[in-house]
Design a protein around this motif. Structure first.
Motif, PDB file in Angstrom:
ATOM      1  N   GLN A  70      38.083  -4.537  51.911  1.00 33.12           N
ATOM      2  CA  GLN A  70      37.479  -5.637  52.676  1.00 33.12           C
ATOM      3  C   GLN A  70      36.695  -5.101  53.870  1.00 33.12           C
ATOM      4  O   GLN A  70      35.614  -5.598  54.188  1.00 33.12           O
ATOM      5  CB  GLN A  70      38.566  -6.614  53.112  1.00 33.12           C
ATOM      6  CG  GLN A  70      39.176  -7.388  51.939  1.00 33.12           C
ATOM      7  CD  GLN A  70      40.432  -8.160  52.315  1.00 33.12           C
ATOM      8  OE1 GLN A  70      41.097  -7.845  53.307  1.00 33.12           O
ATOM      9  NE2 GLN A  70      40.769  -9.173  51.518  1.00 33.12           N
ATOM     10  N   ALA A  71      37.231  -4.072  54.530  1.00 39.12           N
ATOM     11  CA  ALA A  71      36.517  -3.462  55.650  1.00 39.12           C
ATOM     12  C   ALA A  71      35.248  -2.768  55.163  1.00 39.12           C
ATOM     13  O   ALA A  71      34.195  -2.826  55.817  1.00 39.12           O
ATOM     14  CB  ALA A  71      37.428  -2.458  56.362  1.00 39.12           C
ATOM     15  N   LEU A  72      35.324  -2.122  54.000  1.00 40.68           N
ATOM     16  CA  LEU A  72      34.150  -1.436  53.449  1.00 40.68           C
ATOM     17  C   LEU A  72      33.028  -2.429  53.163  1.00 40.68           C
ATOM     18  O   LEU A  72      31.860  -2.163  53.446  1.00 40.68           O
ATOM     19  CB  LEU A  72      34.545  -0.689  52.173  1.00 40.68           C
ATOM     20  CG  LEU A  72      33.415   0.087  51.477  1.00 40.68           C
ATOM     21  CD1 LEU A  72      32.796   1.113  52.404  1.00 40.68           C
ATOM     22  CD2 LEU A  72      33.925   0.760  50.204  1.00 40.68           C
ATOM     23  N   MET A  87      33.605   5.489  61.171  1.00 37.22           N
ATOM     24  CA  MET A  87      34.116   4.241  60.608  1.00 37.22           C
ATOM     25  C   MET A  87      34.280   4.377  59.093  1.00 37.22           C
ATOM     26  O   MET A  87      35.308   4.008  58.515  1.00 37.22           O
ATOM     27  CB  MET A  87      33.170   3.076  60.930  1.00 37.22           C
ATOM     28  CG  MET A  87      33.118   2.706  62.396  1.00 37.22           C
ATOM     29  SD  MET A  87      31.772   1.555  62.777  1.00 37.22           S
ATOM     30  CE  MET A  87      32.344   0.067  62.033  1.00 37.22           C
ATOM     31  N   LEU A  88      33.244   4.918  58.444  1.00 38.13           N
ATOM     32  CA  LEU A  88      33.253   5.010  56.988  1.00 38.13           C
ATOM     33  C   LEU A  88      34.319   5.979  56.502  1.00 38.13           C
ATOM     34  O   LEU A  88      35.018   5.717  55.517  1.00 38.13           O
ATOM     35  CB  LEU A  88      31.866   5.457  56.510  1.00 38.13           C
ATOM     36  CG  LEU A  88      31.520   5.223  55.044  1.00 38.13           C
ATOM     37  CD1 LEU A  88      31.650   3.755  54.685  1.00 38.13           C
ATOM     38  CD2 LEU A  88      30.104   5.700  54.754  1.00 38.13           C
ATOM     39  N   VAL A 129      28.822  -6.045  44.855  1.00 36.94           N
ATOM     40  CA  VAL A 129      27.847  -7.129  45.043  1.00 36.94           C
ATOM     41  C   VAL A 129      27.018  -6.871  46.305  1.00 36.94           C
ATOM     42  O   VAL A 129      25.790  -7.012  46.300  1.00 36.94           O
ATOM     43  CB  VAL A 129      28.567  -8.497  45.149  1.00 36.94           C
ATOM     44  CG1 VAL A 129      27.593  -9.580  45.592  1.00 36.94           C
ATOM     45  CG2 VAL A 129      29.199  -8.871  43.817  1.00 36.94           C
ATOM     46  N   GLN A 130      27.692  -6.463  47.377  1.00 36.49           N
ATOM     47  CA  GLN A 130      27.003  -6.197  48.631  1.00 36.49           C
ATOM     48  C   GLN A 130      26.033  -5.028  48.486  1.00 36.49           C
ATOM     49  O   GLN A 130      24.929  -5.038  49.035  1.00 36.49           O
ATOM     50  CB  GLN A 130      28.041  -5.900  49.727  1.00 36.49           C
ATOM     51  CG  GLN A 130      27.509  -5.965  51.143  1.00 36.49           C
ATOM     52  CD  GLN A 130      27.147  -7.380  51.574  1.00 36.49           C
ATOM     53  OE1 GLN A 130      27.489  -8.347  50.907  1.00 36.49           O
ATOM     54  NE2 GLN A 130      26.433  -7.501  52.670  1.00 36.49           N
ATOM     55  N   LEU A 154      29.132  -2.116  55.023  1.00 38.65           N
ATOM     56  CA  LEU A 154      27.952  -1.690  54.255  1.00 38.65           C
ATOM     57  C   LEU A 154      26.640  -2.051  54.944  1.00 38.65           C
ATOM     58  O   LEU A 154      25.600  -1.450  54.650  1.00 38.65           O
ATOM     59  CB  LEU A 154      27.997  -2.311  52.852  1.00 38.65           C
ATOM     60  CG  LEU A 154      29.039  -1.684  51.914  1.00 38.65           C
ATOM     61  CD1 LEU A 154      29.247  -2.534  50.682  1.00 38.65           C
ATOM     62  CD2 LEU A 154      28.625  -0.261  51.526  1.00 38.65           C
ATOM     63  N   ALA A 155      26.688  -3.000  55.869  1.00 36.09           N
ATOM     64  CA  ALA A 155      25.472  -3.350  56.611  1.00 36.09           C
ATOM     65  C   ALA A 155      25.003  -2.204  57.494  1.00 36.09           C
ATOM     66  O   ALA A 155      23.837  -2.163  57.905  1.00 36.09           O
ATOM     67  CB  ALA A 155      25.724  -4.593  57.461  1.00 36.09           C
ATOM     68  N   PHE A 156      25.900  -1.247  57.797  1.00 35.22           N
ATOM     69  CA  PHE A 156      25.560  -0.183  58.755  1.00 35.22           C
ATOM     70  C   PHE A 156      25.472   1.197  58.112  1.00 35.22           C
ATOM     71  O   PHE A 156      25.377   2.199  58.814  1.00 35.22           O
ATOM     72  CB  PHE A 156      26.620  -0.123  59.867  1.00 35.22           C
ATOM     73  CG  PHE A 156      26.963  -1.454  60.440  1.00 35.22           C
ATOM     74  CD1 PHE A 156      26.049  -2.145  61.223  1.00 35.22           C
ATOM     75  CD2 PHE A 156      28.175  -2.054  60.173  1.00 35.22           C
ATOM     76  CE1 PHE A 156      26.352  -3.385  61.737  1.00 35.22           C
ATOM     77  CE2 PHE A 156      28.489  -3.295  60.687  1.00 35.22           C
ATOM     78  CZ  PHE A 156      27.573  -3.966  61.471  1.00 35.22           C
ATOM     79  N   THR A 157      25.534   1.246  56.795  1.00 37.07           N
ATOM     80  CA  THR A 157      25.668   2.560  56.152  1.00 37.07           C
ATOM     81  C   THR A 157      24.393   3.014  55.451  1.00 37.07           C
ATOM     82  O   THR A 157      24.454   3.807  54.515  1.00 37.07           O
ATOM     83  CB  THR A 157      26.829   2.536  55.137  1.00 37.07           C
ATOM     84  OG1 THR A 157      26.596   1.497  54.187  1.00 37.07           O
ATOM     85  CG2 THR A 157      28.153   2.301  55.829  1.00 37.07           C
TER      86      THR A 157
END
Length: 872
Positions: free
Chosen positions: A203-205, A181-182, A249-250, A209-212
């Motif tokens: 936007q997809a990145l 995905m990344l 920010v994320q 980020l919750a899964f990386t």
């Protein structure tokens, strides 16, 4: 359903004719119920078939998606299970059909297919199913043959998928899946890609980020991700730049511990952006620093907790102190943003502009670095608060208000003292926004630093705020109400008023109350929350009034009650009229409640017939908030009237029962339970004729699995209130209520769930209060022997409490536990010597005696004395 029929039916769902629309929706529901696999495939085919009506294709895709998604968790799980139950070959055909639509030349079809595919992937990817999904999307993004629209839809699909998986309770995604995905997303965000593709990838990145975590742990991969994002902040398209900062920010939120190597770069990027970029990008750059503040506040709190417990802070949870290090540069930058105000005072609540964002960030900075912010901000405040330019004056005042919460009284006291005359003068500023911010700042000072306000400015302060209640815009008047509210709140628990019978507010009370009632009647009182702010100010003034204004309150009471009576005649032509009417009724009930609490039985009794008539009429409405307020106010009347409240019980009983059985509006149910307890204490044994129906409703509440759990502790406590009121007459309810108490006593909380631990403590308080009232009530009725069959189980609960001690154990539980031990010993005497002569009893009494709390220690010593008599 054939393809032409499906097309026609989907389009009919959009018909303006309700009959046609309902028939079409019914046909779709019938097709779903009769053969779900074929129906889903038909929708997928409709979506993917080129040449079909584009609206029908979009509706097919949305209907497909809605078959798999729901807001309710239980229904969401049911829909996922229904998909998994489809035969694998059929699922495979459906998936390939929907996935092919992402390559459609029609943008609407591609976008809808991306949403539909994301819902399937949300179900299957966490279980390593549908490997073709990522392979196809990666090929779409990296292939030179695919056009830009296909690349964008493929990246959108990845973003939707990440967002949906993060919202669902799914297993952790396998590392090789997140890698793919990344890789696909990062390829899309490359600088040589068109801006539209980079935007979709950024936007997809953000969503991915919750899964990386694994990728962010790897330094090389982390560097690649950060380099890609930082490059995107320099894109010529402001939407891409904003999306890149959203990623940053994320990362600050999820990977604070990984920021150190990049902070110098992020410092330069964000500062340049805040100062020079367009607003939508600058806002995200400010949000980065706000997020860093929030993370550091949490880490500082954790460090304090660890220090108290003598533990080391985990390495990944150490606060680096980026905000403090940047303070000298960050604060001037934020004060620049404060001067970029919108000129209009009545800016839409949905608007979030640069000055608002800057002020929020500055508040967070103050809460993070505490006293250190004061010497950095105060030169700006002092240099601009009297400026000829209104923007400078407003910004300086706002900056001062932003640092009031965080720094200590000692750090701010001298500045508050110096600022008050200037602020009071600024209440009459020529600019509405300056007046608005000034009133807000004075209100915050009254809330947070009231002791620093010079005593000689008190008359000017009160009169200054009062003068803005009727003549200013609703926004400014609402802030003046806020100031009066907080000033009145400063007199809470005022020992001086108890001794002298007066306080500094007393001489202003008549005029303040009268003026605030006029505010309630303003034609524009619905704007800027003005009416509610005025009512709340009146309420706090009454609550914290001194004894010498009781006559003023008794003059106010009939006026308030008359307003409540008149409210029933207010016209309700629209829903807005109805909401306004019910809101006013609830607020008026609240004022009567606070007056009833402050007054005496003799003073209020002449008004109670009229008051209760109005309350009963309020309880006939269908508004839950009104019911809450009316029931709570009735509690205050019952408490004040004591036994004289009995005459209202027959008329009140039907509404009380309706409240007790209002399980959907659980706050109403809670208020009704509290009212039962207050009435029981007031009319005592006269409660008996009403108890059959009341006890039945209380038992129903405990047995209702869907009732909000917060209602159950007060219900259990209420058993004790009723038993204490009616004494021996409680016998018919004893067995069932004790069974409910014993059942509730089995509730435990896991060590790692703080919310549940707090709830169990509250539940145990309710159980202990229930037991205590029953023990005392039966003793008063000379029926204590009825307890003997249950006493062993009750003592077992106390033993559980003794063995279940935690560091955050509630002192209220300990207090009520030792009190119950004393009551049991006092009621049952030597016959329970074998049960009371246990180590856990001595342990609990000892803990109570060593608690350091005077009330608990006193109760423990009394209980020790009673237990000692039994042992002798």
């Amino acid at each position: 359903m054939s393809a032409p029929d499906l097309t026609s039916t989907l389009l009919s769902c959009q018909s303006p004719d309700p009959a046609i629309r309902q028939a079409a929706e019914s046909a779709l529901a019938s097709a779903e119920a009769s053969n779900l696999p074929d129906f889903i495939l038909a929708l997928a085919t409709e979506l993917s078939t080129e040449g079909k009506d584009v609206n029908a294709r979009q509706l097919a895709g949305l209907h497909f998606k809605n078959l798999l998604v729901a807001k309710d968790d239980a229904l969401q799980t049911e829909k996922h299970e229904r998909w998994k139950a489809l035969p694998a070959p059929q699922r495979s055909v459906i998936k390939s059909t929907v996935l092919s639509a992402i390559r459609s030349p029609v943008q609407t079809a591609r976008h809808t297919a991306a949403q539909a595919c994301a819902e399937i992937a949300t179900i299957e990817l966490p279980y390593k199913e549908w490997p073709e999904f990522l392979t196809v999307l990666m090929e779409n993004v990296t292939s030179t043959a695919a056009d830009d629209g296909v690349k964008i839809s493929s990246l959108e699909c990845l973003g939707f998928t990440c967002e949906r998986i993060a919202m669902c309770d799914s297993p952790e995604i396998a590392p090789d899946v997140t890698d793919l995905m990344l890789t696909t997303i990062v390829d899309g965000i490359r600088p040589d890609r068109p801006d539209s593709i980079r935007l979709a990838a950024a936007q997809a990145l953000r969503n991915s980020l919750a899964f990386t975590r694994k990728n962010m742990e790897n330094e090389n991969e982390r560097n690649m991700i950060m380099k890609t994002i930082c490059e995107a902040t320099q894109c010529s398209d402001d939407k891409v730049r904003a999306a890149a900062y959203e990623c940053i920010v994320q990362i600050a939120f999820q990977y604070y511990d990984k920021l150190q190597a990049y902070m110098q770069t992020l410092f330069q990027l964000t500062f340049g952006t805040i100062r020079n970029d367009v607003e939508n990008v600058a806002l995200q750059a400010i949000e980065f620093w706000s997020t860093v503040c929030e993370e550091e506040m949490e880490l500082n709190e954790l460090a304090n907790e660890c220090a108290e417990m003598g533990r080391e802070v985990p390495p990944e949870s150490v606060c680096v102190g980026y905000v403090k290090a940047a303070l000298e540069h960050l604060c001037p930058l934020l004060t620049e943003t404060l001067m970029k105000q919108d000129e209009a005072l009545d800016v839409d609540d949905d608007v979030w502009n640069l000055s608002m964002s800057g002020s929020m960030c500055l508040q967070l900075v103050a809460a993070t670095v505490l006293d250190d912010v004061v010497p950095v901000i105060m030169p700006f405040v002092q240099g601009n608060i009297s400026s000829e330019n209104w923007r400078n004056r407003e910004a300086a005042t706002m900056a001062f208000s932003c640092i009031l919460d965080g720094p200590s009284d000692a750090a701010l006291a001298q500045y508050v003292t110096q600022a008050m005359p200037v602020l009071l003068n600024a209440l009459s500023d020529s600019n509405d926004l300056v007046k608005d911010t000034t009133a807000w700042t004075i209100g915050k000072i009254c809330d947070l630093h009231v002791r620093a306000i010079p005593g000689d400015t008190f008359p000017t302060l009160v009169n200054g705020l009062a003068s803005k209640l009727l003549t200013e815009t609703p926004r400014v008047s609402s802030q003046a109400c806020f100031g009066i509210h907080n000033l009145a709140a400063a007199f809470k628990n005022d020992d001086g008023a108890e001794k002298t019978g007066t306080n500094m507010l007393s001489s202003y009370m008549p005029s303040l109350l009268q003026t605030l009632l006029q505010v309630v009647d303003r034609e524009d009182a619905t704007e800027s929350n003005l009416r509610i702010a005025a009512f709340e100010a009146i309420s706090v003034l009454i609550q914290n009034s001194a004894p010498d204004v009781l006559n003023v309150l008794m003059q106010l009471l009939p006026a308030i009650n008359d307003r409540l009576g008149q409210s029933f005649n207010m016209p309700c032509l629209t829903n807005e009229d109805k909401e306004q009417k019910e809101g006013i009724q609830g607020l008026l009930c609240g004022l009567i409640q606070v007056i009833a609490i402050k007054t005496t039985k003799e003073a209020i009794a002449p008004f109670c017939d009229s008051i209760m008539t109005n309350f009963l009429q309020v309880l006939q409405t269908k508004n839950a908030t009104c019911h809450e307020e009316a029931l709570s106010a009735t509690s205050a009347i019952a408490t004040t009237l004591e036994g004289d409240f009995l005459k209202y019980m027959s008329a009140l009983q039907p509404y009380l029962m309706a409240g007790l059985r209002n399980f959907e509006a659980y706050q109403v149910c809670t208020c009704a339970v509290g009212l039962v307890g207050d009435i029981s204490r007031s009319i005592e044994n006269n409660m008996q004729p009403f108890c059959d129906e009341i006890m039945s409703a209380l038992i129903e509440a405990l047995q209702n699995a869907s009732l909000h759990r917060s209602v159950k502790p007060p219900v259990l406590s209420c058993f004790g209130d009723i038993a204490l009121a009616i004494g021996a007459a409680y016998e018919p309810y004893l067995q069932l209520s004790l069974m409910m108490l014993l059942q509730a006593a089995q509730t435990r909380a896991p060590d790692d769930d703080e919310e549940l631990i707090d709830y169990v403590n509250i539940l145990r308080e309710g159980i202990l209060e229930g037991y205590t009232g029953i023990v005392q009530g039966l003793k008063d009725g000379n029926k204590q022997e009825l307890l003997m069959p249950y006493i062993e189980a009750i003592m077992g609960f106390l033993e559980l409490l003794a063995s279940d001690r935690r560091n955050d154990y509630d002192n209220e539980v300990l207090s009520k536990t030792v009190g119950l031990i004393g009551d049991i010993a006092s009621s049952l005497g030597p016959q329970i010597k074998p049960l009371i002569n246990k180590p856990f009893v001595i342990q609990l009494l000892k803990e109570g005696n060593e608690s350091g709390d005077q009330n608990i220690m006193g109760t423990s010593q009394w209980a020790m004395g009673v237990v000692s008599q039994i042992m002798v």
